[in-house]
Write a protein that holds these residues in place. Structure first.
Motif, mmCIF file in Angstrom:
data_model
loop_
_atom_site.group_PDB
_atom_site.id
_atom_site.type_symbol
_atom_site.label_atom_id
_atom_site.label_comp_id
_atom_site.label_asym_id
_atom_site.label_seq_id
_atom_site.Cartn_x
_atom_site.Cartn_y
_atom_site.Cartn_z
ATOM 1 N N LEU A 14 0.230 -0.854 0.083
ATOM 2 C CA LEU A 14 0.082 -0.397 0.371
ATOM 3 C C LEU A 14 0.794 1.390 0.061
ATOM 4 C CD1 LEU A 14 -2.808 -0.511 2.722
ATOM 5 C CD2 LEU A 14 -3.402 -1.034 0.030
ATOM 6 N N ILE A 15 0.393 1.574 -0.972
ATOM 7 C CA ILE A 15 1.026 3.614 -0.059
ATOM 8 C C ILE A 15 -0.267 4.344 -0.068
ATOM 9 C CG2 ILE A 15 1.593 5.990 -1.868
ATOM 10 C CD1 ILE A 15 3.820 3.742 -2.126
ATOM 11 N N HIS A 16 -0.163 4.759 1.287
ATOM 12 C CA HIS A 16 -1.070 5.495 1.958
ATOM 13 C C HIS A 16 -0.594 6.172 3.206
ATOM 14 C CE1 HIS A 16 -0.890 2.022 5.540
ATOM 15 N NE2 HIS A 16 -0.406 2.023 5.081
ATOM 16 N N GLY A 17 -1.464 6.849 3.945
ATOM 17 C CA GLY A 17 -0.885 7.292 4.621
ATOM 18 C C GLY A 17 -0.821 7.253 6.015
ATOM 19 N N GLY A 18 -1.672 5.795 6.359
ATOM 20 C CA GLY A 18 -1.850 5.537 7.381
ATOM 21 C C GLY A 18 -2.640 6.165 8.838
ATOM 22 N N LEU A 19 -3.967 5.560 8.144
ATOM 23 C CA LEU A 19 -5.104 6.344 8.794
ATOM 24 C C LEU A 19 -4.980 5.895 10.258
ATOM 25 C CD1 LEU A 19 -8.206 7.184 8.962
ATOM 26 C CD2 LEU A 19 -9.136 5.166 8.451
ATOM 27 N N ARG A 20 -4.687 4.495 10.848
ATOM 28 C CA ARG A 20 -4.155 4.007 12.309
ATOM 29 C C ARG A 20 -3.588 4.836 12.997
ATOM 30 N NH1 ARG A 20 -1.221 0.434 13.914
ATOM 31 N NH2 ARG A 20 0.861 -0.266 12.469
ATOM 32 N N TYR A 21 -2.804 5.735 12.485
ATOM 33 C CA TYR A 21 -1.391 6.017 13.026
ATOM 34 C C TYR A 21 -1.955 7.533 14.219
ATOM 35 C CZ TYR A 21 1.583 2.849 10.047
ATOM 36 O OH TYR A 21 2.340 2.243 9.426
ATOM 37 N N LYS A 34 8.842 3.226 6.175
ATOM 38 C CA LYS A 34 7.152 2.883 5.556
ATOM 39 C C LYS A 34 8.273 3.471 4.306
ATOM 40 C CE LYS A 34 3.487 4.178 6.385
ATOM 41 N NZ LYS A 34 3.161 4.576 5.871
ATOM 42 N N ILE A 35 7.402 2.384 3.489
ATOM 43 C CA ILE A 35 7.249 2.151 1.878
ATOM 44 C C ILE A 35 6.923 3.425 1.081
ATOM 45 C CG2 ILE A 35 5.726 1.235 1.095
ATOM 46 C CD1 ILE A 35 7.201 -1.007 -0.536
ATOM 47 N N THR A 36 5.788 4.124 1.634
ATOM 48 C CA THR A 36 5.600 5.479 1.210
ATOM 49 C C THR A 36 6.326 6.320 0.674
ATOM 50 O OG1 THR A 36 3.057 4.512 1.724
ATOM 51 C CG2 THR A 36 3.242 6.994 1.314
ATOM 52 N N THR A 37 6.807 6.865 2.176
ATOM 53 C CA THR A 37 7.941 7.505 2.286
ATOM 54 C C THR A 37 9.154 7.249 2.107
ATOM 55 O OG1 THR A 37 8.479 6.752 4.762
ATOM 56 C CG2 THR A 37 6.193 9.000 4.137
ATOM 57 N N TYR A 38 9.405 6.335 1.599
ATOM 58 C CA TYR A 38 10.965 6.182 1.048
ATOM 59 C C TYR A 38 11.618 7.466 -0.059
ATOM 60 C CZ TYR A 38 10.731 5.357 -4.180
ATOM 61 O OH TYR A 38 10.616 5.432 -5.350
ATOM 62 N N ARG A 39 10.611 8.010 -0.967
ATOM 63 C CA ARG A 39 12.263 9.335 -1.224
ATOM 64 C C ARG A 39 12.067 9.741 -0.226
ATOM 65 N NH1 ARG A 39 11.240 13.992 -4.091
ATOM 66 N NH2 ARG A 39 8.730 14.103 -2.619
ATOM 67 N N LYS A 40 10.735 10.256 0.177
ATOM 68 C CA LYS A 40 11.579 11.659 1.502
ATOM 69 C C LYS A 40 12.696 11.410 2.089
ATOM 70 C CE LYS A 40 10.238 15.172 1.459
ATOM 71 N NZ LYS A 40 10.255 16.749 0.828
ATOM 72 N N LEU A 41 12.620 9.710 3.095
ATOM 73 C CA LEU A 41 13.451 9.434 3.271
ATOM 74 C C LEU A 41 14.871 9.188 3.233
ATOM 75 C CD1 LEU A 41 13.636 6.112 5.493
ATOM 76 C CD2 LEU A 41 15.882 6.907 4.188
ATOM 77 N N ALA A 42 14.850 9.133 1.801
ATOM 78 C CA ALA A 42 16.209 9.363 0.908
ATOM 79 C C ALA A 42 16.714 10.725 0.648
ATOM 80 C CB ALA A 42 15.819 8.472 -0.877
ATOM 81 N N GLU A 43 15.947 11.755 0.251
ATOM 82 C CA GLU A 43 16.005 13.347 0.500
ATOM 83 C C GLU A 43 16.121 14.134 1.885
ATOM 84 O OE1 GLU A 43 13.092 15.909 -0.330
ATOM 85 O OE2 GLU A 43 13.182 15.062 -3.121
ATOM 86 N N HIS A 44 15.704 13.726 2.920
ATOM 87 C CA HIS A 44 16.697 13.752 4.144
ATOM 88 C C HIS A 44 17.596 12.961 4.992
ATOM 89 C CE1 HIS A 44 11.845 14.496 4.884
ATOM 90 N NE2 HIS A 44 12.199 15.879 4.577
ATOM 91 N N GLY A 45 18.230 11.921 4.568
ATOM 92 C CA GLY A 45 19.115 11.575 4.336
ATOM 93 C C GLY A 45 20.190 12.226 4.057
#
Length: 529
Positions: A61-68, A371-382
């Motif tokens: 899933l590419i999702h925001g994570g409703l339960r979070y 999480k898989i949804t935010t991998y691109r932002k994770l790479a940017e921030h890293g």
């Protein structure tokens, strides 16, 4: 010449990369693509196949994570929802919208709380959110309610996205290679020594045992569940583990309802389970959340998890499922940052970085969580963390650049599919749709000038032909039947044991032939040099 001089010359001849990345799951592949696109020289090593670990065993899933939202992870949910819109445009072939139906169970959460959560979910993503908002449903009258027991007359519907997780990893690796990165699969980082201004690294081929040495100005440890193991092994670092391993298991069942929607089912422990349409006529059901202390390479579903998942499904669905209905299962390990939460479901899904350096040089960045949804932002921030060590590094670039195969006009998959069907009318609709979904615009390159099935080469089983398998071996690092049938496609779900053996034999022959060609080319170049 002294031994020290010889060693120095040998070291100087070793390839020097700006960046070595350990682990080719979604985070490692995302780092490689982003960094290569910024002008850095990149090497990416993976001890197994691309996405063989967690990144092919997710809920897809590419999702925001409703339960979070219940755990006040507002920053993570907002970032994920924004990325959902970005990824829809970048990879419309492997990512597409889905509607999720949440039958209301007042014993777990009151209706007002569900409505409030959905209202937040609808608006946290901002004005660029491409998906429709949530709504209430009368499950007694709408088609989506036909599969649900009468004791759940009320429900809610909201939108999120599906993703082919392992192909997302492969596509990032493909683009990283296009941009100049070197991809080493089945190659483990076994030793790393920090020198004055660089790392000296030993990479070991996990099949042959051959050792390759290289140097890198910086290293990223994106080994996922193995991040602490890599630190203690290759880097000889002690200390407390900082990653909490949480096992998540899924089962695959036959699909017994006609609508195309997914379901989000609340359990009596307040956890939620997804029931998603999978590969046409199946359902993917998961996931569990269990702290795991075993070997990540040996993770598997257990009976307690099977009973748990079937119990949740049978609580809501009119037609019950039994263990005999399970077609297959898989388990993955989420490498979550250990924030000392006792409840595995409450452990943060956000990501954390740790950067160490010596005298401002040779940094090591370790990645925890994500999480898989935010991998691109994770790479940017890293990479922002590493920017002080690479003043020549380019700026962020990949938000609007499509992934391989996603370069469709207006990111319109249906228009592309229609054109593909028109140009290859002799291919079965299911096959041409599968090609379009897996490869996007690359499908035309694979199919080429083929006019009939015979032009596709040897038939290996199901709708897999040699032309597709050869593309995967030559361009997508596939080296086994499992690489092709489980991670590049999902054809293992429809192939017999005999067909799988046929694919395995074909891959072995293809790889042997490739080695023979390389050996012949090498001998010829030596003879003429």
């Amino acid at each position: 010449m002294s031994d020290s001089s010889a060693k120095a010359q040998t070291r100087d001849r070793r390839p020097l990369y700006d960046l070595l990345i350990i682990g080719a799951g979604i985070n490692g592949a995302g780092f490689a693509r982003d960094a290569a696109g910024r002008g850095l020289s990149v090497a990416l090593c993976e001890k197994d196949d691309l996405a063989q670990g967690t990144s092919s065993r997710s809920g897809k899933l590419i999702h925001g994570g409703l339960r979070y939202l219940e755990y006040y992870e507002f920053r993570l949910v907002r970032e994920a929802l924004k990325e959902r819109s970005v990824m829809l445009k970048k990879a419309p072939h492997i990512i597409w919208p889905m509607r999720f139906v949440l039958p209301h169970s007042p014993e777990q959460r009151p209706a007002w709380l569900v409505r409030a959560g959905l209202f937040l979910y609808d608006h946290l993503g901002g004005k660029e959110d491409l998906l429709p908002g949530s709504r209430g449903l009368d499950l007694r009258t709408c088609p989506e309610g036909e599969a649900i027991k009468d004791e759940y007359p009320r429900g809610f519907e909201y939108a999120d996205c599906w993703v082919d997780d392992s192909r997302l990893v492969v596509l990032n690796a493909l683009d990283a290679a296009r941009l100049g990165a070197r991809i080493f699969t089945r190659t483990a980082c076994t030793k790393a020594t920090r020198l004055a201004d660089r790392w000296e690294v030993e990479l070991t081929d996990t099949e042959s045992g051959k050792i390759t040495t290289l140097a890198a100005r910086a290293v990223i440890n994106a080994a996922g569940p193995w991040v602490d193991k890599v630190l203690k092994g290759a880097f000889d670092q002690g200390g407390k583990d900082r990653v909490k391993l949480v096992k998540g298991s899924h089962i695959v069942l036959p699909k017994r309802y006609a609508t195309a929607n997914s379901y989000l089912l609340q359990n009596d422990d307040k956890r939620v389970i997804f029931v998603n349409p999978y590969e046409g006529d199946k359902l993917l059901v998961g996931t569990t959340d269990i702290v795991y202390e075993g070997d990540p390479d040996k993770v598997a579903i257990d009976q307690e998890e099977i009973d748990y998942l079937l119990g949740v499904v049978n609580r809501y669905f009119k037609t019950p499922y039994t263990q005999d209905d399970i077609l297959t299962s898989f388990s993955g390990i989420r490498p979550l940052f250990d924030d000392s939460q006792d409840n595995p479901s409450a452990v943060t899904r956000d990501y954390v970085f740790d950067v160490s350096a010596a005298n401002g040089k040779a940094p090591l960045l370790s990645v925890f969580g994500g999480k898989i949804t935010t991998y691109r932002k994770l790479a940017e921030h890293g990479l922002e963390k590493l920017a002080p060590y690479f003043p020549e590094m380019g700026k962020t670039w990949n938000e609007t650049v499509p992934l391989p195969g996603g370069d469709m006009p207006s990111a319109d998959f249906e228009v592309f599919l229609k054109g593909l069907k028109r140009d290859y009318p002799w291919l079965e609709e299911a096959t041409i749709t599968r090609y379009a979904r897996l490869y996007g615009t690359i499908a035309r390159w694979i199919l080429g000038e083929a006019k009939c099935h015979e032009d596709l080469g040897e038939h290996l089983g199901a709708d897999l032909y040699a032309v597709e398998a050869r593309y995967l071996v030559e361009h997508e690092w596939a080296r086994s039947a499992a690489d092709i049938l489980e991670r590049r496609t999902k054809l293992y779900l429809v192939m017999s044991d005999e067909e799988v053996k046929r694919v395995e034999a074909w891959v072995a022959r293809e790889i042997d032939a490739s080695r023979g060609v390389k050996a012949a080319v090498g001998a010829d170049s030596m003879a003429t040099s």
